[in-house]
Write a protein that holds these residues in place. Structure first.
Motif, PDB file in Angstrom:
ATOM      1  N   ALA A 199      80.764  29.858  51.815  1.00 26.06           N
ATOM      2  CA  ALA A 199      79.654  30.371  51.187  1.00 26.06           C
ATOM      3  C   ALA A 199      80.004  31.967  51.377  1.00 26.06           C
ATOM      4  N   GLU A 200      80.558  32.389  52.566  1.00 25.05           N
ATOM      5  CA  GLU A 200      80.737  33.660  52.764  1.00 25.05           C
ATOM      6  C   GLU A 200      82.110  34.246  51.884  1.00 25.05           C
ATOM      7  N   GLN A 201      82.952  33.416  52.155  1.00 22.41           N
ATOM      8  CA  GLN A 201      84.560  33.732  51.964  1.00 22.41           C
ATOM      9  C   GLN A 201      84.750  33.459  50.380  1.00 22.41           C
ATOM     10  N   VAL A 202      84.054  32.369  49.746  1.00 20.19           N
ATOM     11  CA  VAL A 202      84.446  32.277  48.269  1.00 20.19           C
ATOM     12  C   VAL A 202      83.226  31.566  47.396  1.00 20.19           C
ATOM     13  N   PRO A 203      82.648  32.867  47.206  1.00 14.11           N
ATOM     14  CA  PRO A 203      81.087  32.683  46.822  1.00 14.11           C
ATOM     15  C   PRO A 203      81.263  31.827  45.246  1.00 14.11           C
ATOM     16  N   HIS A 204      82.224  31.762  44.562  1.00 16.81           N
ATOM     17  CA  HIS A 204      82.401  31.116  43.257  1.00 16.81           C
ATOM     18  C   HIS A 204      82.813  29.614  43.512  1.00 16.81           C
ATOM     19  N   ARG A 205      83.034  29.158  44.559  1.00 19.35           N
ATOM     20  CA  ARG A 205      83.092  27.644  44.926  1.00 19.35           C
ATOM     21  C   ARG A 205      82.012  26.730  44.424  1.00 19.35           C
ATOM     22  N   GLY A 206      81.834  25.844  43.927  1.00 19.18           N
ATOM     23  CA  GLY A 206      80.901  25.051  43.370  1.00 19.18           C
ATOM     24  C   GLY A 206      80.126  25.573  42.049  1.00 19.18           C
ATOM     25  N   ALA A 207      80.686  26.597  41.482  1.00 19.70           N
ATOM     26  CA  ALA A 207      79.736  27.112  40.357  1.00 19.70           C
ATOM     27  C   ALA A 207      79.665  26.226  39.157  1.00 19.70           C
ATOM     28  N   ASP A 208      78.612  26.251  38.195  1.00 17.97           N
ATOM     29  CA  ASP A 208      78.535  25.744  37.308  1.00 17.97           C
ATOM     30  C   ASP A 208      79.459  26.419  36.068  1.00 17.97           C
ATOM     31  N   TRP A 209      80.578  26.179  35.754  1.00 19.45           N
ATOM     32  CA  TRP A 209      81.446  27.076  34.798  1.00 19.45           C
ATOM     33  C   TRP A 209      81.160  26.743  33.397  1.00 19.45           C
ATOM     34  N   GLY A 210      80.380  25.735  33.043  1.00 17.31           N
ATOM     35  CA  GLY A 210      79.773  25.886  31.654  1.00 17.31           C
ATOM     36  C   GLY A 210      79.252  27.238  30.964  1.00 17.31           C
ATOM     37  N   PRO A 211      78.139  27.630  31.624  1.00 17.31           N
ATOM     38  CA  PRO A 211      77.614  28.968  31.477  1.00 17.31           C
ATOM     39  C   PRO A 211      78.563  30.037  31.324  1.00 17.31           C
ATOM     40  N   LYS A 212      79.425  30.109  32.180  1.00 14.86           N
ATOM     41  CA  LYS A 212      80.372  31.043  32.298  1.00 14.86           C
ATOM     42  C   LYS A 212      81.352  30.969  30.889  1.00 14.86           C
ATOM     43  N   LEU A 213      81.800  29.901  30.789  1.00 15.94           N
ATOM     44  CA  LEU A 213      82.737  29.762  29.666  1.00 15.94           C
ATOM     45  C   LEU A 213      82.258  30.087  28.461  1.00 15.94           C
ATOM     46  N   THR A 214      80.935  29.616  28.208  1.00 10.63           N
ATOM     47  CA  THR A 214      80.183  30.119  26.762  1.00 10.63           C
ATOM     48  C   THR A 214      79.961  31.547  26.918  1.00 10.63           C
ATOM     49  N   ALA A 215      79.668  32.009  27.824  1.00 13.83           N
ATOM     50  CA  ALA A 215      79.655  33.795  28.017  1.00 13.83           C
ATOM     51  C   ALA A 215      80.753  34.365  27.495  1.00 13.83           C
ATOM     52  N   ALA A 216      81.826  33.669  27.783  1.00 15.01           N
ATOM     53  CA  ALA A 216      83.393  34.225  27.822  1.00 15.01           C
ATOM     54  C   ALA A 216      83.760  34.058  26.259  1.00 15.01           C
ATOM     55  N   GLY A 217      83.018  33.442  25.412  1.00 16.99           N
ATOM     56  CA  GLY A 217      83.302  33.177  24.245  1.00 16.99           C
ATOM     57  C   GLY A 217      83.850  31.697  23.683  1.00 16.99           C
ATOM     58  N   PHE A 218      83.647  30.854  24.798  1.00 18.08           N
ATOM     59  CA  PHE A 218      84.314  29.500  24.575  1.00 18.08           C
ATOM     60  C   PHE A 218      83.214  28.701  23.915  1.00 18.08           C
ATOM     61  N   THR A 219      83.681  27.713  23.327  1.00 14.53           N
ATOM     62  CA  THR A 219      82.554  26.477  22.889  1.00 14.53           C
ATOM     63  C   THR A 219      83.101  25.223  23.793  1.00 14.53           C
ATOM     64  N   VAL A 220      81.954  24.892  24.864  1.00 14.33           N
ATOM     65  CA  VAL A 220      82.242  23.844  25.705  1.00 14.33           C
ATOM     66  C   VAL A 220      82.097  22.477  24.939  1.00 14.33           C
ATOM     67  N   GLU A 221      83.315  21.735  24.846  1.00 17.62           N
ATOM     68  CA  GLU A 221      83.233  20.376  24.277  1.00 17.62           C
ATOM     69  C   GLU A 221      82.894  19.249  25.217  1.00 17.62           C
ATOM     70  N   GLY A 222      83.322  19.467  26.277  1.00 23.47           N
ATOM     71  CA  GLY A 222      83.000  18.117  27.213  1.00 23.47           C
ATOM     72  C   GLY A 222      82.798  18.745  28.731  1.00 23.47           C
ATOM     73  N   GLU A 223      82.202  17.919  29.416  1.00 22.12           N
ATOM     74  CA  GLU A 223      82.083  17.992  30.914  1.00 22.12           C
ATOM     75  C   GLU A 223      82.379  16.457  31.471  1.00 22.12           C
ATOM     76  N   ARG A 224      82.892  16.410  32.640  1.00 21.61           N
ATOM     77  CA  ARG A 224      83.170  15.203  32.956  1.00 21.61           C
ATOM     78  C   ARG A 224      83.159  15.086  34.598  1.00 21.61           C
TER      79      ARG A 224
END
Length: 297
Positions: A199-224
């Motif tokens: 939690a201290e060393q790698v703060p992005h571990r365990g992130a929900d990448w869906g919203p981040k991908l959308t914000a970067a201009g992607f269309t999320v087509e699937g999550e599994r």
């Protein structure tokens, strides 16, 4: 799982890093140990990696694939097998990981379809061409600025290209909850201590990448979510995988454990001890991986 990562030199393994795998790489920086764990991650979880590549919603068979944070090549080799007409550009910061990947590709007769690039993706972005598919397994959470990296991937991909992000739920679990007999629940306490460390060393571990991908201009087509639960009985490779993983974990949690827990952990890791993890017949491999498939539209 993956495991493996542009910085890691992880995985897989955060696993390990992941997994893979890293997972695996955040509990320490012993590159030799990391190479072994990435290779074991690839061997033990080969069917699960193949199931992810089979699930990818590609619109046409890709000709050029980029593997970001390729480690020792678990994803690269799985993608070459899944897409027999594709060539893969494999990117990592670790010279030894890339050397190992080339060796494995040669052994599999695939060397002519692989190009390796040694690069730190937090620095200047390397020339990667215009791939149809970008794969990042257990590597995105290592980025200093993952949102920047997502935008870089978006701009690198061919129009209508696909970006697959695979992330691990941490190091796998191997022991029953009541093990070892003298310190039941030891493995879970190790994971709790490692989670605090991460939690201290790698703060992005365990992130929900869906919203981040959308914000970067992607269309999320699937999550599994891929749930792994293997054995018992287990293969010899699983025993070595458990030994390597817990050895990596020890490096990140030793100072946080009680003397009794550390003693019990060291008994598990002592291959000459009657309590060695290699002597147990009740090991399983329990973990999860989540994959997001996002398209550049």
């Amino acid at each position: 799982m993956t495991h493996a990562s542009p910085h890691a030199s992880h995985t897989a393994h955060d696993h390990g890093s992941h997994p893979a795998h890293e997972p695996a790489h955040e509990a320490g920086h012993d590159t030799d140990g990391q190479t072994e764990i990435l290779d074991l991650d690839a061997e033990v979880l080969a069917e699960h990696i193949a199931s992810i590549t089979a699930w990818l919603p590609v619109t046409a068979s890709p000709r050029h694939i980029v593997d970001l944070g390729c480690g020792t090549g678990a994803g690269t080799l799985a993608l070459l097998k899944r897409f027999p007409k594709a060539e893969v550009t494999a990117v990592d910061t670790s010279t030894s990981h890339l050397h190992r990947l080339r060796h494995k590709a040669e052994a599999a007769g695939l060397a002519d379809r692989v190009r390796t690039v040694e690069a730190d993706l937090d620095g200047a972005w390397p020339e990667l061409g215009t791939p149809d598919l970008v794969w990042a397994s257990a590597s995105m959470h290592h980025m200093a600025d993952p949102d920047r990296t997502l935008r870089q991937v978006h701009d690198t991909l061919a129009p209508d290209g696909l970006f697959a992000v695979v992330e691990l739920a941490g190091f796998p679990r191997f022991l029953p909850e009541d093990a070892p007999a003298n310190r039941p629940g030891l493995e879970e306490r190790c994971h709790t201590a490692l989670d605090r460390h991460h939690a201290e060393q790698v703060p992005h571990r365990g992130a929900d990448w869906g919203p981040k991908l959308t914000a970067a201009g992607f269309t999320v087509e699937g999550e599994r979510v891929i749930t792994v639960n293997l054995g018992p009985p287990h293969t010899e490779a699983v025993g070595r995988y458990a030994l390597s993983s817990l050895t990596r974990i020890r490096g990140g949690v030793a100072q946080a454990l009680t003397t009794e827990d550390l003693t019990a952990l060291d008994q598990l890791l002592d291959t000459d001890s009657p309590h060695s993890i290699l002597r147990r017949d009740d090991l399983t491999v329990r973990t999860e991986r989540t994959v997001w498939a996002a398209r550049r539209t």
